[in-house]
Design a protein around this motif. Sequence first.
Motif, PDB file in Angstrom:
ATOM      1  N   GLY A  34     -39.082  29.458   7.455  1.00  0.00           N
ATOM      2  CA  GLY A  34     -37.876  29.542   8.266  1.00  0.00           C
ATOM      3  C   GLY A  34     -38.104  30.147   9.629  1.00  0.00           C
ATOM      4  O   GLY A  34     -37.220  30.101  10.492  1.00  0.00           O
ATOM      5  N   GLU A  35     -39.294  30.702   9.836  1.00  0.00           N
ATOM      6  CA  GLU A  35     -39.620  31.309  11.128  1.00  0.00           C
ATOM      7  C   GLU A  35     -40.032  30.231  12.130  1.00  0.00           C
ATOM      8  O   GLU A  35     -40.941  29.437  11.857  1.00  0.00           O
ATOM      9  N   VAL A  36     -39.363  30.196  13.267  1.00  0.00           N
ATOM     10  CA  VAL A  36     -39.705  29.247  14.321  1.00  0.00           C
ATOM     11  C   VAL A  36     -40.777  29.882  15.200  1.00  0.00           C
ATOM     12  O   VAL A  36     -40.563  30.910  15.829  1.00  0.00           O
ATOM     13  N   VAL A  37     -41.947  29.246  15.252  1.00  0.00           N
ATOM     14  CA  VAL A  37     -43.058  29.793  16.029  1.00  0.00           C
ATOM     15  C   VAL A  37     -43.116  29.211  17.437  1.00  0.00           C
ATOM     16  O   VAL A  37     -43.736  29.785  18.328  1.00  0.00           O
ATOM     17  N   ALA A  38     -42.450  28.059  17.646  1.00  0.00           N
ATOM     18  CA  ALA A  38     -42.438  27.454  18.981  1.00  0.00           C
ATOM     19  C   ALA A  38     -41.378  26.360  19.025  1.00  0.00           C
ATOM     20  O   ALA A  38     -41.042  25.744  18.004  1.00  0.00           O
ATOM     21  N   SER A  39     -40.823  26.145  20.213  1.00  0.00           N
ATOM     22  CA  SER A  39     -39.918  25.016  20.463  1.00  0.00           C
ATOM     23  C   SER A  39     -40.588  24.169  21.531  1.00  0.00           C
ATOM     24  O   SER A  39     -40.805  24.624  22.655  1.00  0.00           O
ATOM     25  N   VAL A  40     -40.910  22.932  21.162  1.00  0.00           N
ATOM     26  CA  VAL A  40     -41.793  22.114  21.996  1.00  0.00           C
ATOM     27  C   VAL A  40     -41.193  20.727  22.246  1.00  0.00           C
ATOM     28  O   VAL A  40     -40.210  20.324  21.604  1.00  0.00           O
ATOM     29  N   HIS A  41     -41.800  20.003  23.176  1.00  0.00           N
ATOM     30  CA  HIS A  41     -41.412  18.617  23.395  1.00  0.00           C
ATOM     31  C   HIS A  41     -41.787  17.796  22.161  1.00  0.00           C
ATOM     32  O   HIS A  41     -42.932  17.849  21.700  1.00  0.00           O
ATOM     33  N   PRO A  42     -40.843  17.010  21.621  1.00  0.00           N
ATOM     34  CA  PRO A  42     -41.154  16.176  20.448  1.00  0.00           C
ATOM     35  C   PRO A  42     -41.871  14.893  20.870  1.00  0.00           C
ATOM     36  O   PRO A  42     -41.290  13.804  20.862  1.00  0.00           O
ATOM     37  N   THR A  43     -43.132  15.020  21.249  1.00  0.00           N
ATOM     38  CA  THR A  43     -43.847  13.847  21.758  1.00  0.00           C
ATOM     39  C   THR A  43     -43.992  12.761  20.702  1.00  0.00           C
ATOM     40  O   THR A  43     -44.131  11.586  21.034  1.00  0.00           O
ATOM     41  N   PHE A  44     -43.965  13.147  19.412  1.00  0.00           N
ATOM     42  CA  PHE A  44     -43.981  12.130  18.368  1.00  0.00           C
ATOM     43  C   PHE A  44     -42.752  11.228  18.509  1.00  0.00           C
ATOM     44  O   PHE A  44     -42.833  10.005  18.322  1.00  0.00           O
ATOM     45  N   LEU A  45     -41.604  11.833  18.847  1.00  0.00           N
ATOM     46  CA  LEU A  45     -40.368  11.079  18.993  1.00  0.00           C
ATOM     47  C   LEU A  45     -40.400  10.225  20.262  1.00  0.00           C
ATOM     48  O   LEU A  45     -39.930   9.084  20.260  1.00  0.00           O
ATOM     49  N   TYR A  46     -40.954  10.769  21.344  1.00  0.00           N
ATOM     50  CA  TYR A  46     -41.071   9.992  22.572  1.00  0.00           C
ATOM     51  C   TYR A  46     -41.895   8.734  22.332  1.00  0.00           C
ATOM     52  O   TYR A  46     -41.537   7.641  22.777  1.00  0.00           O
ATOM     53  N   GLU A  47     -43.014   8.909  21.623  1.00  0.00           N
ATOM     54  CA  GLU A  47     -43.871   7.749  21.359  1.00  0.00           C
ATOM     55  C   GLU A  47     -43.202   6.781  20.388  1.00  0.00           C
ATOM     56  O   GLU A  47     -43.319   5.566  20.535  1.00  0.00           O
ATOM     57  N   LEU A  48     -42.501   7.315  19.398  1.00  0.00           N
ATOM     58  CA  LEU A  48     -41.777   6.446  18.453  1.00  0.00           C
ATOM     59  C   LEU A  48     -40.781   5.566  19.208  1.00  0.00           C
ATOM     60  O   LEU A  48     -40.734   4.344  18.998  1.00  0.00           O
ATOM     61  N   LEU A  49     -39.969   6.186  20.074  1.00  0.00           N
ATOM     62  CA  LEU A  49     -38.974   5.426  20.819  1.00  0.00           C
ATOM     63  C   LEU A  49     -39.632   4.421  21.762  1.00  0.00           C
ATOM     64  O   LEU A  49     -39.149   3.296  21.929  1.00  0.00           O
ATOM     65  N   TRP A  50     -40.748   4.828  22.380  1.00  0.00           N
ATOM     66  CA  TRP A  50     -41.462   3.898  23.260  1.00  0.00           C
ATOM     67  C   TRP A  50     -42.001   2.709  22.468  1.00  0.00           C
ATOM     68  O   TRP A  50     -41.923   1.558  22.920  1.00  0.00           O
ATOM     69  N   ASN A  51     -42.545   2.973  21.282  1.00  0.00           N
ATOM     70  CA  ASN A  51     -43.067   1.890  20.458  1.00  0.00           C
ATOM     71  C   ASN A  51     -41.978   0.894  20.069  1.00  0.00           C
ATOM     72  O   ASN A  51     -42.201  -0.325  20.067  1.00  0.00           O
ATOM     73  N   VAL A  52     -40.806   1.397  19.729  1.00  0.00           N
ATOM     74  CA  VAL A  52     -39.694   0.507  19.395  1.00  0.00           C
ATOM     75  C   VAL A  52     -39.279  -0.310  20.617  1.00  0.00           C
ATOM     76  O   VAL A  52     -38.965  -1.503  20.510  1.00  0.00           O
ATOM     77  N   LEU A  53     -39.294   0.322  21.789  1.00  0.00           N
ATOM     78  CA  LEU A  53     -38.969  -0.391  23.021  1.00  0.00           C
ATOM     79  C   LEU A  53     -39.988  -1.495  23.299  1.00  0.00           C
ATOM     80  O   LEU A  53     -39.617  -2.625  23.662  1.00  0.00           O
ATOM     81  N   VAL A  54     -41.278  -1.198  23.124  1.00  0.00           N
ATOM     82  CA  VAL A  54     -42.316  -2.213  23.326  1.00  0.00           C
ATOM     83  C   VAL A  54     -42.162  -3.327  22.304  1.00  0.00           C
ATOM     84  O   VAL A  54     -42.337  -4.513  22.628  1.00  0.00           O
ATOM     85  N   PHE A  55     -41.834  -2.977  21.059  1.00  0.00           N
ATOM     86  CA  PHE A  55     -41.585  -3.994  20.028  1.00  0.00           C
ATOM     87  C   PHE A  55     -40.489  -4.958  20.472  1.00  0.00           C
ATOM     88  O   PHE A  55     -40.654  -6.190  20.392  1.00  0.00           O
TER      89      PHE A  55
END
Length: 300
Positions: A185-206
């Motif tokens: 439950g401890e949050v060690v960092a809040s970061v850019h969700p680059t996995f999500l950015y790439e997922l959305l980009w992949n769907v767009l390319v599809f």
Amino acid sequence: METLILANIPSPPQGVWHLGPVPVRAYALCIITGVAVALWLTLRRYAARGGDPEVVWDAAIVAIPAGIVGGRLYHVITDYDKYFGPGRDPWKAFNISGGGLGIWGAVALGTLAVWVLFRRKGLPLAPFADAAAPGIILAQGIGRLGNWFNQELYGRPTDVPWALDIYYRVDEAGRYAPLTGHSTGEVVASVHPTFLYELLWNVLVFALLIWADRRFRLDRGRVFALYVAGYSFGRFLVELMRADEATMILGLRVNTWVSGILFVTALVVFLRLSRRPQPPARTGSVEPGTEPAPGTAHAS
């Protein structure tokens, strides 16, 4: 400030579950789901291009294991310092369950295996590659969900409302276990969700590939070349946002270099293929919405 925290994307509390002694890994399930979707789509598209759907299954039999081996080889080569050198255990290079598959290695060795298969069968590869390309990029997008469960491949710390919260995970003995443990439950960092950015980009390319193929009736490997160019461009941008450890070359991540080089190469190939004379169109009806490109059944 509380509003921003509440708006953050939470990481899953864990990425591995156990059915008795058998570990069920979310990362593997995401990859399997992506492969299944890619196969279904490729079967439809290759048949619409005049190909034998049975060949798709033959290609899958050689491409999937070759892709896993190629993906692991790429990861080990580009992150060799994690496995070789003082204090490292080289045997961990074979531990695929510990994470680490490079998409370009998977695509390269998988494509090579399919090329050998098609050579032996005396079939042209281009129609199959064009049929498979949209499914491949969509499978990559689905596979990125596995990185979410593994809490890996994320970007730099940020305070944007859609930041991804990374949790501290421990195993049953309370030891730090980021991949196989469960969240405290401890949050060690809040970061850019680059996995999500790439997922959305992949769907767009599809979506782009499907639209361009129908609109311009692409053939002769142009859909595949467009896939490589489109994915590489997005991956280049995403790599610039990542902060996890990586092999660096002249101040840039190795995947940044690979993506940039592949983007330029694929774009040149696409333009060269587009300048070639158009083959004569085939006659015959096809399934609505999956119109084949002219002459692709006889392309080389």
